[in-house]
Scaffold this motif. Structure first.
Motif, mmCIF file in Angstrom:
data_model
loop_
_atom_site.group_PDB
_atom_site.id
_atom_site.type_symbol
_atom_site.label_atom_id
_atom_site.label_comp_id
_atom_site.label_asym_id
_atom_site.label_seq_id
_atom_site.Cartn_x
_atom_site.Cartn_y
_atom_site.Cartn_z
ATOM 1 N N PRO A 146 37.697 21.738 43.840
ATOM 2 C CA PRO A 146 37.023 21.882 45.141
ATOM 3 C C PRO A 146 35.881 22.887 45.106
ATOM 4 O O PRO A 146 35.997 23.954 44.504
ATOM 5 C CB PRO A 146 38.146 22.386 46.061
ATOM 6 N N VAL A 147 34.775 22.524 45.767
ATOM 7 C CA VAL A 147 33.666 23.470 45.970
ATOM 8 C C VAL A 147 33.506 23.793 47.453
ATOM 9 O O VAL A 147 32.824 24.756 47.807
ATOM 10 C CB VAL A 147 32.332 22.933 45.400
ATOM 11 N N ILE A 148 34.159 22.995 48.332
ATOM 12 C CA ILE A 148 34.109 23.247 49.780
ATOM 13 C C ILE A 148 35.503 23.020 50.358
ATOM 14 O O ILE A 148 36.142 21.997 50.086
ATOM 15 C CB ILE A 148 33.091 22.324 50.477
ATOM 16 N N HIS A 149 35.953 23.979 51.159
ATOM 17 C CA HIS A 149 37.211 23.852 51.902
ATOM 18 C C HIS A 149 36.889 23.582 53.374
ATOM 19 O O HIS A 149 35.765 23.804 53.825
ATOM 20 C CB HIS A 149 38.064 25.108 51.733
ATOM 21 N N LEU A 150 37.866 23.128 54.103
ATOM 22 C CA LEU A 150 37.650 22.733 55.502
ATOM 23 C C LEU A 150 37.227 23.936 56.355
ATOM 24 O O LEU A 150 37.931 24.944 56.398
ATOM 25 C CB LEU A 150 38.939 22.122 56.058
ATOM 26 N N PRO A 151 36.087 23.858 57.054
ATOM 27 C CA PRO A 151 35.674 24.973 57.920
ATOM 28 C C PRO A 151 36.433 24.962 59.246
ATOM 29 O O PRO A 151 37.026 23.945 59.632
ATOM 30 C CB PRO A 151 34.182 24.683 58.152
ATOM 31 N N LYS A 152 36.397 26.074 59.938
ATOM 32 C CA LYS A 152 37.032 26.164 61.257
ATOM 33 C C LYS A 152 36.338 25.236 62.242
ATOM 34 O O LYS A 152 35.131 25.014 62.159
ATOM 35 C CB LYS A 152 36.965 27.603 61.780
ATOM 36 N N GLY A 153 37.113 24.717 63.187
ATOM 37 C CA GLY A 153 36.541 23.888 64.236
ATOM 38 C C GLY A 153 36.577 22.403 63.938
ATOM 39 O O GLY A 153 36.148 21.597 64.764
ATOM 40 N N TYR A 154 37.113 22.029 62.770
ATOM 41 C CA TYR A 154 37.142 20.620 62.378
ATOM 42 C C TYR A 154 38.538 20.198 61.941
ATOM 43 O O TYR A 154 39.300 20.997 61.403
ATOM 44 C CB TYR A 154 36.136 20.360 61.237
ATOM 45 N N THR A 155 38.846 18.912 62.175
ATOM 46 C CA THR A 155 40.112 18.367 61.686
ATOM 47 C C THR A 155 39.938 17.997 60.211
ATOM 48 O O THR A 155 38.838 18.046 59.663
ATOM 49 C CB THR A 155 40.530 17.107 62.471
ATOM 50 N N ALA A 156 41.031 17.560 59.592
ATOM 51 C CA ALA A 156 40.984 17.183 58.174
ATOM 52 C C ALA A 156 40.275 15.840 57.944
ATOM 53 O O ALA A 156 40.129 15.403 56.806
ATOM 54 C CB ALA A 156 42.383 17.156 57.581
ATOM 55 N N HIS A 157 39.818 15.196 59.034
ATOM 56 C CA HIS A 157 38.923 14.046 58.876
ATOM 57 C C HIS A 157 37.517 14.593 58.628
ATOM 58 O O HIS A 157 36.697 14.733 59.529
ATOM 59 C CB HIS A 157 38.960 13.149 60.117
ATOM 60 N N PHE A 158 37.271 14.929 57.369
ATOM 61 C CA PHE A 158 36.083 15.680 56.971
ATOM 62 C C PHE A 158 35.798 15.216 55.550
ATOM 63 O O PHE A 158 36.487 15.603 54.611
ATOM 64 C CB PHE A 158 36.436 17.177 57.019
ATOM 65 N N ARG A 159 34.810 14.304 55.375
ATOM 66 C CA ARG A 159 34.745 13.617 54.080
ATOM 67 C C ARG A 159 33.366 12.995 53.815
ATOM 68 O O ARG A 159 32.480 13.039 54.635
ATOM 69 C CB ARG A 159 35.825 12.536 54.007
ATOM 70 N N ASP A 160 33.269 12.381 52.632
ATOM 71 C CA ASP A 160 32.138 11.539 52.197
ATOM 72 C C ASP A 160 30.860 12.347 51.968
ATOM 73 O O ASP A 160 29.811 12.076 52.572
ATOM 74 C CB ASP A 160 31.859 10.412 53.210
ATOM 75 N N PRO A 161 30.875 13.326 51.059
ATOM 76 C CA PRO A 161 29.678 14.151 50.833
ATOM 77 C C PRO A 161 28.530 13.357 50.220
ATOM 78 O O PRO A 161 28.700 12.646 49.231
ATOM 79 C CB PRO A 161 30.169 15.224 49.851
ATOM 80 N N LYS A 162 27.349 13.472 50.831
ATOM 81 C CA LYS A 162 26.116 12.891 50.260
ATOM 82 C C LYS A 162 25.166 14.048 49.976
ATOM 83 O O LYS A 162 24.780 14.792 50.886
ATOM 84 C CB LYS A 162 25.482 11.888 51.232
ATOM 85 N N VAL A 163 24.776 14.185 48.701
ATOM 86 C CA VAL A 163 24.008 15.353 48.245
ATOM 87 C C VAL A 163 22.615 14.912 47.803
ATOM 88 O O VAL A 163 22.449 13.858 47.193
ATOM 89 C CB VAL A 163 24.748 16.044 47.074
ATOM 90 N N TRP A 164 21.596 15.728 48.127
ATOM 91 C CA TRP A 164 20.226 15.469 47.669
ATOM 92 C C TRP A 164 19.480 16.792 47.566
ATOM 93 O O TRP A 164 19.956 17.821 48.057
ATOM 94 C CB TRP A 164 19.493 14.514 48.615
ATOM 95 N N LYS A 165 18.331 16.747 46.909
ATOM 96 C CA LYS A 165 17.532 17.963 46.726
ATOM 97 C C LYS A 165 16.208 17.824 47.466
ATOM 98 O O LYS A 165 15.563 16.775 47.406
ATOM 99 C CB LYS A 165 17.263 18.202 45.238
#
Length: 479
Positions: A146-165
């Motif tokens: 893991p590089v990111i854990h769930l932040p406060k204020g959100y449920t565990a429906h937290f997914r599908d990272p899309k990364v760009w530069k």
């Protein structure tokens, strides 16, 4: 099980079911499918060292949504694809219930995957982690965890990272649900791909003038297209509205402006990307030709999914054809990639075909895998329709300026329909496979995508009009 053991088990399942899967009449000829089991979202779509890589959500062990692997296809031309060994298997504590969707980037010559690790405890409570894996060759991946854990204020429906530069900074958008059960897209940034700063939601339900707009937003993808910033996203929980939003879950886009300094995104209205029955979780990449390319899952999770006839043969679902995106005003236009012309065989051409109230079939326009280009369309008619293999019907009402796609429901055989407004039809570009259809209307101004299951005997295409219809047509067999 460790990753090696899980992959070996998946390979054994492919071999065990190979004969029954490949015997299925409804296996597609020119679309990507799972070798066994269930395929869903496209993942990690990238051109890396001259090769296109498309990963996909895969359950090799059943035709239901269980613990997901990342399957893997590669191609040098977007036409001929090779199935590669499994890229990710859910072997670690942070992903033990599935390596969920994500994206790929190239950094310092390496391919880097970002994906969601899905975990459920003994009480069925969900945990979610955004994970990273690195490869020197695009084939074998070293998981970094893991590089990111769930932040406060959100449920565990937290997914599908899309990364760009953009410039010197990496950005990541994620699909999310806040604690009030509103769907959001959230933003992170990083200088090194391992340390990520959270910037909160940039859009979603109850933001940017939307009002209530779904309980979860999946698979976001934010990119520049022809000078604007387009956000693709798949909101869950939109109620049907006239002709709109009649699939269980929707996939569409916003056009707007992303401000990297203020970490904000201003945009216009939501528009569905596809007007058919089977289109979800689209993902894009750019290639060396500068094109913005898209794949989507040609399927959806709904109550009729389990009635699809391919399940009896041990597999379900496929990808759409690859498409090129462009922007006309505020409208995203989709067209099939040019390379698909390589599949064409045995061209047949008709000029000035005349259709009145009688049903017209053309002798040389039949088959199970075809491309049809119907243009020069003119009509003095209240409506016209095209029926494909007696099982799916495209209808246009000139009175209502509305086009419709009809097919038989998988569960009970009743006719179901999807509709879309359009002011005049000049051209239809149709890709018909053994059990799928993609119709590009007016050079991709609108698209209808659907799976359908015709009888083996019927390979005809027929035309009918309430009045006069005239068109030119070219048809190719596709292999």
């Amino acid at each position: 099980m460790n990753q090696r053991e899980l992959i070996e088990k998946a390979n054994q399942e492919i071999e065990r079911k190979r004969q029954i899967v490949e015997s299925d009449y409804y296996r597609l000829r020119f679309h990507l499918m799972p070798p066994v089991g269930l395929l869903n979202d496209p993942n990690g779509f990238i051109q890396y060292k001259g090769v296109y890589h498309l990963f996909y959500q895969w359950n090799p062990f059943e035709t239901a949504h269980g613990s997901k692997f990342w399957g893997h296809y590669t191609s040098t031309d977007l036409v001929k694809w090779e199935h590669q060994p499994v890229a990710l298997a859910p072997s670690e504590w942070y992903e033990k219930n599935g390596c969920y969707s994500g994206s790929a980037i190239e950094h310092e010559g390496k391919m880097v995957l970002f994906y969601t690790g899905n975990v459920k405890d003994e009480n069925g409570e969900r945990e979610t982690y955004q994970c990273m894996a690195v490869s020197n060759d695009g084939m074998i991946f070293d998981k970094k965890g893991p590089v990111i854990h769930l932040p406060k204020g959100y449920t565990a429906h937290f997914r599908d990272p899309k990364v760009w530069k953009k410039d010197d900074t990496w950005y990541m958008v994620l699909g999310a649900q806040d604690v009030t059960e509103q769907g959001k897209v959230v933003l992170y940034s990083s200088q090194n791909l391992t340390d990520w700063e959270f910037h909160g939601a940039i859009t979603g339900s109850e933001m940017n003038g939307l009002g209530p707009y779904g309980y979860m937003w999946e698979c976001p993808d934010l990119f520049e297209l022809d000078g604007k910033d387009v956000l693709l996203v798949s909101p869950q929980g939109l109620e049907p509205e006239g002709d709109l939003y009649h699939n269980l879950f929707q996939a569409g886009y916003f056009v707007g402006e992303f401000n990297a300094e203020e970490f904000s995104y201003q945009h216009g209205a939501f528009t569905e990307l596809d007007r058919g029955f089977d289109f979800y979780a689209p993902q894009t990449t750019t290639d060396v030709k500068g094109r913005r390319l898209l794949f989507a899952w040609m399927g959806i999770t709904d109550e009729n999914e389990k009635y699809q006839p391919t399940i009896e043969k041990g597999w379900i679902h496929a990808m759409t054809l690859p498409r090129v995106l462009s922007l006309k005003g505020e409208k995203v236009v989709q067209q099939p990639v040019e390379e698909l012309k390589q599949l064409r065989k045995n061209e047949v051409s008709y000029e000035n075909v005349q259709v009145n109230t009688e049903i017209v079939t053309l002798d040389k326009v039949q088959g199970t895998s075809m491309e049809m280009l119907i243009d020069g369309i003119s009509y003095h008619s209240d409506s016209f329709e095209v029926t494909f293999r007696g099982a799916v019907n495209f209808f246009y009402s000139t009175k209502e300026n509305k086009m419709s796609l009809h097919r038989k429901n998988f569960k009970d055989g009743r006719v179901e329909s999807r509709h879309c407004q359009i002011y005049g039809i000049k051209k239809l570009h149709v890709f018909l496979d053994t059990s799928s259809i993609e119709i590009f209307v007016n050079d991709g101004e609108e698209v209808f995508t659907a799976r359908y299951y015709p009888s083996v005997e019927n390979e005809s295409v027929s035309f009918k009009a309430e009045g006069k219809l005239q068109f030119n047509m070219k048809k190719w067999n596709l292999d």
